[in-house]
Design a protein around this motif. Structure first.
Motif, mmCIF file in Angstrom:
data_model
loop_
_atom_site.group_PDB
_atom_site.id
_atom_site.type_symbol
_atom_site.label_atom_id
_atom_site.label_comp_id
_atom_site.label_asym_id
_atom_site.label_seq_id
_atom_site.Cartn_x
_atom_site.Cartn_y
_atom_site.Cartn_z
ATOM 1 N N ALA A 32 0.920 -1.213 0.000
ATOM 2 C CA ALA A 32 -0.028 0.013 0.027
ATOM 3 C C ALA A 32 0.788 1.324 -0.014
ATOM 4 O O ALA A 32 0.624 2.220 -0.792
ATOM 5 C CB ALA A 32 -0.965 0.087 1.144
ATOM 6 N N TYR A 33 1.962 1.110 0.791
ATOM 7 C CA TYR A 33 2.947 2.549 0.817
ATOM 8 C C TYR A 33 3.615 2.620 -0.394
ATOM 9 O O TYR A 33 3.761 3.704 -0.951
ATOM 10 C CB TYR A 33 3.923 2.297 1.784
ATOM 11 N N LEU A 34 4.028 1.515 -1.051
ATOM 12 C CA LEU A 34 4.565 1.675 -2.319
ATOM 13 C C LEU A 34 3.601 2.083 -3.670
ATOM 14 O O LEU A 34 3.872 2.711 -4.134
ATOM 15 C CB LEU A 34 5.149 0.145 -2.811
ATOM 16 N N PHE A 35 2.250 1.526 -3.471
ATOM 17 C CA PHE A 35 1.372 2.258 -4.442
ATOM 18 C C PHE A 35 1.098 3.633 -4.226
ATOM 19 O O PHE A 35 1.273 4.377 -5.260
ATOM 20 C CB PHE A 35 0.084 1.428 -4.278
ATOM 21 N N VAL A 36 1.045 4.188 -2.950
ATOM 22 C CA VAL A 36 0.671 5.407 -2.715
ATOM 23 C C VAL A 36 1.982 6.346 -2.980
ATOM 24 O O VAL A 36 1.720 7.497 -3.497
ATOM 25 C CB VAL A 36 0.291 5.645 -1.212
ATOM 26 N N GLY A 37 3.174 5.951 -2.761
ATOM 27 C CA GLY A 37 4.296 6.598 -3.080
ATOM 28 C C GLY A 37 4.578 6.801 -4.513
ATOM 29 O O GLY A 37 4.850 8.026 -5.087
ATOM 30 N N SER A 38 4.033 5.864 -5.316
ATOM 31 C CA SER A 38 4.266 5.733 -6.703
ATOM 32 C C SER A 38 3.221 6.719 -7.281
ATOM 33 O O SER A 38 3.662 7.496 -8.166
ATOM 34 C CB SER A 38 4.066 4.494 -7.163
ATOM 35 N N GLY A 39 2.117 6.651 -6.736
ATOM 36 C CA GLY A 39 0.926 7.697 -7.269
ATOM 37 C C GLY A 39 1.284 9.214 -6.963
ATOM 38 O O GLY A 39 1.197 9.805 -7.766
ATOM 39 N N ALA A 40 2.114 9.230 -5.875
ATOM 40 C CA ALA A 40 2.433 10.688 -5.515
ATOM 41 C C ALA A 40 3.369 11.100 -6.466
ATOM 42 O O ALA A 40 3.493 12.307 -6.737
ATOM 43 C CB ALA A 40 2.861 10.773 -3.969
ATOM 44 N N LEU A 41 4.380 10.134 -6.814
ATOM 45 C CA LEU A 41 5.518 10.484 -7.452
ATOM 46 C C LEU A 41 5.140 10.877 -8.940
ATOM 47 O O LEU A 41 5.558 11.742 -9.420
ATOM 48 C CB LEU A 41 6.449 9.611 -7.582
ATOM 49 N N ILE A 42 3.962 10.382 -9.355
ATOM 50 C CA ILE A 42 3.472 10.369 -10.734
ATOM 51 C C ILE A 42 2.800 11.960 -10.749
ATOM 52 O O ILE A 42 2.914 12.439 -11.815
ATOM 53 C CB ILE A 42 2.543 9.311 -11.294
ATOM 54 N N MET A 43 2.181 12.091 -9.591
ATOM 55 C CA MET A 43 1.423 13.414 -9.670
ATOM 56 C C MET A 43 2.428 14.738 -9.640
ATOM 57 O O MET A 43 2.350 15.758 -10.052
ATOM 58 C CB MET A 43 0.549 13.588 -8.358
ATOM 59 N N VAL A 44 3.784 14.200 -8.937
ATOM 60 C CA VAL A 44 4.595 15.460 -8.651
ATOM 61 C C VAL A 44 5.772 15.677 -9.835
ATOM 62 O O VAL A 44 6.200 16.781 -9.985
ATOM 63 C CB VAL A 44 5.578 15.084 -7.600
ATOM 64 N N LEU A 45 5.785 14.531 -10.863
ATOM 65 C CA LEU A 45 6.651 14.716 -11.787
ATOM 66 C C LEU A 45 6.381 15.960 -12.959
ATOM 67 O O LEU A 45 7.186 16.497 -13.318
ATOM 68 C CB LEU A 45 6.738 13.423 -12.735
#
Length: 296
Positions: A32-45
């Protein structure tokens, strides 16, 4: 005796602070943390890409293959945008419009939502349904009738068409505030009524302070919608000195031909007020967004 108690408590503290006794992360939590972190990274890019592009020279901006990091960063792009365009005037116009619209929408939506949630009104269910039904109408459908109406009022090329509609409450604001007021136990209202408090005092002194998260959420949404509006200012405003910030940024593309990095810098500068509003209201934002579905 106290010394013995102190001696006995030491091993417990050591066992409690022992890293081996700490709760291990479960595989599901890690995923779950990996999924949320990946989503946050995609939003920040995209934001990081815009930030790097705003600090490039024009040669670096159009270079193929693209240069990721500016070398050296051109911080002067931001000052150049501010000096070459009336950016301060555009920002002031947007700030006045967004602030007035936010205040009006929060006050009017709170009053309408409170009336639909706490007062015995005839056909209040039908009124709520009619208000929510307007959410299905796109803005482009109502823009021409609104233009004709505001032209009869003599409000064209003024800020009034961009502010007054928010003072008449919005469907989303009515729904959000109604749901928040419904979640308040009725005991508060009954006790205040027995003490002689009227409807207005119950609304302002008792119910309104209990829905601060919803008020903050509605404030953020309204400010963002008003600040980033493009269609309505384009239709109603004609004078260059009355343009809002989004229109000013769009107009920079014609003024800064061959300087797209300056347009990117201007677009990022226009995001600063929205970020400030969100940071100020963030502790209420999540609770207010969640409270919309508490009670039907």
């Amino acid at each position: 005796m106290p010394e013995a108690v102190a001696v006995k408590s030491r091993p417990r503290n050591r066992r409690r602070n022992d890293p081996r006794n700490r709760r291990r992360m479960r595989p599901g939590q890690a995923v779950a943390y990996l999924f949320v972190g990946s989503g946050a990274l995609i939003m920040v890019l995209p934001f990081l890409a815009a930030l790097f592009n705003s600090l490039k020279t024009h040669a670096q901006y159009i270079e193929v293959p693209p240069v990721v990091l500016p070398d050296p960063p051109q911080w002067s792009n931001y000052t150049e945008v501010w000096d070459r365009a009336p950016f301060g005037r555009y920002a002031l116009n947007s700030l006045v419009i967004a602030t007035a619209a936010t205040v009006g929408n929060v006050l009017s939506s709170a009053m309408v939502g409170h009336a639909l949630a706490r007062m015995r009104l005839p056909a209040r269910g039908a009124l709520l349904t009619a208000a929510l039904a307007t959410l299905m109408l796109p803005t482009v459908v109502t823009i021409i009738p609104s233009f004709l109406l505001f032209r009869e009022f003599g409000w064209l090329d003024t800020f009034l068409p961009l502010i007054v509609p928010f003072w008449l409450a919005t469907p989303f604001g009515i729904f959000l505030m109604r749901q928040s007021f419904l979640a308040i136990p009725p005991d508060f209202q009954e006790a205040a009524t027995l003490d002689g408090a009227g409807p207005w005092r119950i609304f302002t002194r008792i119910h309104l302070p209990l829905v601060k998260p919803a008020l903050a959420t509605l404030s953020v949404f309204t400010f963002m919608a008003s600040w980033g509006a493009v269609l309505e200012p384009t239709v109603y405003l004609t004078s260059p000195e009355k343009l809002t910030l989004p229109l000013g940024v769009m107009g920079l593309r014609g003024q800064f031909v061959g300087n797209d990095q300056l347009v990117t810098a201007a677009a990022l500068m226009s995001l600063v007020p929205i970020l400030v509003v969100f940071v100020v209201a963030q502790r209420y934002f999540v609770r207010g967004a969640m409270s919309a579905g508490v009670k039907g």
